[in-house]
Design an enzyme around this catalytic site. Sequence first.
Site, PDB file in Angstrom:
ATOM      1  N   TRP A 243       0.860  -1.189   0.000  1.00 36.90           N
ATOM      2  CA  TRP A 243       0.000   0.000   0.000  1.00 36.90           C
ATOM      3  C   TRP A 243       0.892   1.234   0.000  1.00 36.90           C
ATOM      4  O   TRP A 243       2.104   1.103   0.154  1.00 36.90           O
ATOM      5  CB  TRP A 243      -0.899  -0.016   1.247  1.00 36.90           C
ATOM      6  CG  TRP A 243      -2.164   0.798   1.061  1.00 36.90           C
ATOM      7  CD1 TRP A 243      -2.462   2.002   1.658  1.00 36.90           C
ATOM      8  CD2 TRP A 243      -3.276   0.473   0.222  1.00 36.90           C
ATOM      9  NE1 TRP A 243      -3.692   2.431   1.232  1.00 36.90           N
ATOM     10  CE2 TRP A 243      -4.215   1.515   0.347  1.00 36.90           C
ATOM     11  CE3 TRP A 243      -3.569  -0.588  -0.636  1.00 36.90           C
ATOM     12  CZ2 TRP A 243      -5.429   1.527  -0.352  1.00 36.90           C
ATOM     13  CZ3 TRP A 243      -4.766  -0.583  -1.326  1.00 36.90           C
ATOM     14  CH2 TRP A 243      -5.683   0.472  -1.179  1.00 36.90           C
ATOM     15  N   ASP A 319       0.329  11.114   0.133  1.00 38.34           N
ATOM     16  CA  ASP A 319      -0.677  12.162   0.332  1.00 38.34           C
ATOM     17  C   ASP A 319      -2.020  11.568   0.741  1.00 38.34           C
ATOM     18  O   ASP A 319      -2.187  10.345   0.765  1.00 38.34           O
ATOM     19  CB  ASP A 319      -0.823  13.003  -0.939  1.00 38.34           C
ATOM     20  CG  ASP A 319      -1.432  12.199  -2.084  1.00 38.34           C
ATOM     21  OD1 ASP A 319      -1.060  11.021  -2.250  1.00 38.34           O
ATOM     22  OD2 ASP A 319      -2.285  12.741  -2.805  1.00 38.34           O
ATOM     23  N   GLU A 322      -3.389   8.946  -1.319  1.00 38.76           N
ATOM     24  CA  GLU A 322      -2.598   7.705  -1.301  1.00 38.76           C
ATOM     25  C   GLU A 322      -1.868   7.442  -2.611  1.00 38.76           C
ATOM     26  O   GLU A 322      -1.666   6.303  -2.996  1.00 38.76           O
ATOM     27  CB  GLU A 322      -3.495   6.497  -0.976  1.00 38.76           C
ATOM     28  CG  GLU A 322      -4.467   6.756   0.137  1.00 38.76           C
ATOM     29  CD  GLU A 322      -5.107   5.493   0.675  1.00 38.76           C
ATOM     30  OE1 GLU A 322      -5.986   4.950   0.007  1.00 38.76           O
ATOM     31  OE2 GLU A 322      -4.695   5.048   1.770  1.00 38.76           O
TER      32      GLU A 322
END
Length: 617
Positions: A243, A319, A322
């Site tokens: 992620w 940010d 993402e």
Amino acid sequence: MIKKPSSSVAGRSTGFGYVISVLTLVVLLVLAAYHHLLPLPLGSELVRTGGSGGDDGSSHNITIVDFFKPFDPAHPTSVPLKDYYRRINLRPLSPYGVASVNFTEWIDEQFEISFEYLLNNVADSNFHNGGLLSQGVAEGVIIASPSKKSPDYFYQWVRDSAITIRSVISNMFILNSTQVYDDVYILNATLAATVLKYVNNSYVLQRLDNLSGDGVKLDQAGQLKGLGEPKWLVDNHPFMESWGRPQNDGPPLRSVAVLHFLDELRQQGLKFSDIIDQCNRSKLLKGRLPFKDERELFEKVIYWDLQFVLKNWQADSFDLWEEVNGKHFFTSIVQFAAIRMGLRFLQEHPDYTWDSFDKSALSNALQKCVEQMLQFLTLGAGFLNPNKNFIVETPSILNSRSGLDIAVIIGSLLTRNYEDNMPFGVNDSGVLNTLYHLVKSMGIIYPINHPKANLNIGVALGRYPEDVYDGVGTSEGNPWFLATCSASELLYQLILESYHAQTDLVIPLNKWESEFWTLIFDGFDDYNRQSYQLVIPWGTPAFTQTMISIFDLGESFLDVVREHVSEGGHMSEQFNKYTGYLQGAANLTWSYGALWKSCHARAQAQTLIGLQSEGDL
Ligand SMILES: *[C@@H]1O[C@H](CO)[C@@H](O)[C@H](O)[C@H]1NC(C)=O
Ligand SMILES: *[C@@H]1O[C@H](CO)[C@@H](O)[C@H](O)[C@H]1NC(C)=O
Ligand SMILES: *[C@@H]1O[C@H](CO)[C@@H](O)[C@H](O)[C@H]1NC(C)=O
Ligand SMILES: *[C@@H]1O[C@H](CO)[C@@H](O)[C@H](O)[C@H]1NC(C)=O
Ligand SMILES: *[C@@H]1O[C@H](CO)[C@@H](O)[C@H](O)[C@H]1NC(C)=O
Ligand SMILES: *[C@@H]1O[C@H](CO)[C@@H](O)[C@H](O)[C@H]1NC(C)=O
Ligand SMILES: *[C@@H]1O[C@H](CO)[C@@H](O)[C@H](O)[C@H]1NC(C)=O
Ligand SMILES: *[C@@H]1O[C@H](CO)[C@@H](O)[C@H](O)[C@H]1NC(C)=O
Ligand SMILES: CC(=O)N[C@H]1CO[C@H](CO)[C@@H](O)[C@@H]1O
């Protein structure tokens, strides 16, 4: 993804509406030309003062006390000189977007519905929304959306949860309407318990090892990286897939929310420990809490998030969308707010003794961080760019992007409070010009905005102009509900700020600095080259007239939202830029929170302006 046609009530893109809008445009153009042909002031209530001749380099005031009444020589506001300048006027909002009775009715309903739908996504046994708890969602967890596939948002994000709980906190006190003479507020203990459960859950998340790091245990570099973990499973297990890590806005957003909660309690003369007792007595808490009073809350939860910011504010992170690793205005401004509020908390409680840290060392570290971050925000980071009159969200990608991002406005809104004298408030020219440029850019990018592009009116807004995320994958970006709601909230908050300050509205008359204000006023062009400023004195009719214009502009953004919510008032993340149909994660919690917050600010603004009903507009 669900697709639902825009409410048929809207009827905004019918041929008839279009004809009206074209006619309006023609009328506006004629009016504009008319103004140009008349170099003399149309009404003599405009007077120009030379100050001390202007030779001292100070600005010349263009003072206007009433936009609609002729000048009364008996009450001149300043000395007329021989020069005449074109008059500055309020720009009429296009009738295309004038709020109707139906709009007001819709707002009243949607205000309540939004909160109800928001709570549907909060796991709390007091709401009997058994759904979530029986799906394994832990008590106190706020899910981002119930959508489990295309896209799967059935997780808890630290950021989304912290933003959502802000709405719950703001709804915790309701006015006792049977008290006629004073504003007395009643605590909604059920909602207070929801906040306690959220904080209790935050305590748990802070202590979980995960792919970003190991909870609140200092790593070898002493960096507390684990708190930068952006999202978790709904049962409080770490998310183990790759992620965009880390996301360093989560911990500061959480501490801003919790410190805001304490501020709210203090304003009502309540102690945190009293709230716990009251909730416990009312059987609203089923389990134990790791803290029994404010001091323990700070030491066990807030402290760690502040430490995380102290140690990581200079590091790159992803940010809020993402996508981009770097330095971001949004991340930095929420970090700054957390540090500042944390410092104020320590200063307001000099009597507390702390078991786990040295008070003066922490105070000094926070104080130093405030100074360094202020330098960074205003100078070092590049958020302010000499070639832009708006705030650049991520300076490092300015070669490939415009720098415009609704995140700037959301950051300003989330860090706004009256106690901490925050920079980049809602009246900041860079924040306001960000709205201006988003409107101009997205008015063109999104076809559903085209009928309105040349009108002085709110349009559907998305995240940033270059966006290609369609809610499931990447193709073309769309308008977002939370972005469009944030635009209206900014305008309502600007009204609240102006009334709170109780000072004259002073607007430099140049299009660079005051470009936003050209949405509200006509006639800036003639002043562009010199140092004039428009002064609208506090308490004058012109002040109220200006506030009403700002309010109307805010309404026109909410009216866009009205056009696109489903019949039942449901929202997803986005609405399609061609068709206006709901798109992306269904029932996105943040969409409901953003709409609720905007309606909340709207209600306050309406009271201040003294508008009883739409009829007064
Ligand atoms: C211009 O207006 C501002 C705001 O009201 C005021 O503070 C200032 O003194 C005025 N300047 C002159 C030269 O009148
Ligand atoms: C507006 O509200 C009125 C009164 O409630 C209703 O009769 C009318 O049909 C509504 N108009 C639209 C376009 O929904
Ligand atoms: C609201 O105010 C009325 C009048 O003072 C009072 O009787 C009532 O108890 C208050 N309600 C609550 C819930 O505090
Ligand atoms: C407290 O808030 C909840 C959720 O909005 C609501 O259902 C409940 O009626 C409120 N309680 C009071 C006393 O207003
Ligand atoms: C707080 O969290 C713990 C751990 O998840 C849980 O056991 C407890 O019941 C929670 N307390 C409340 C009041 O929900
Ligand atoms: C609530 O009260 C009970 C009984 O006094 C106590 O055992 C429990 O610890 C309390 N829970 C909280 C969260 O304060
Ligand atoms: C914004 O408002 C604050 C106080 O309300 C004031 O001090 C500040 O000068 C204002 N900023 C601008 C750009 O008007
Ligand atoms: C959104 O939530 C409502 C309940 O508030 C539900 O009826 C609806 O099915 C949900 N939409 C989707 C697509 O999950
Ligand atoms: C509980 C758990 O799954 N912890 C994981 C957190 O992330 C680290 C890597 O930093 C894993 O080693 C742990 O297994």
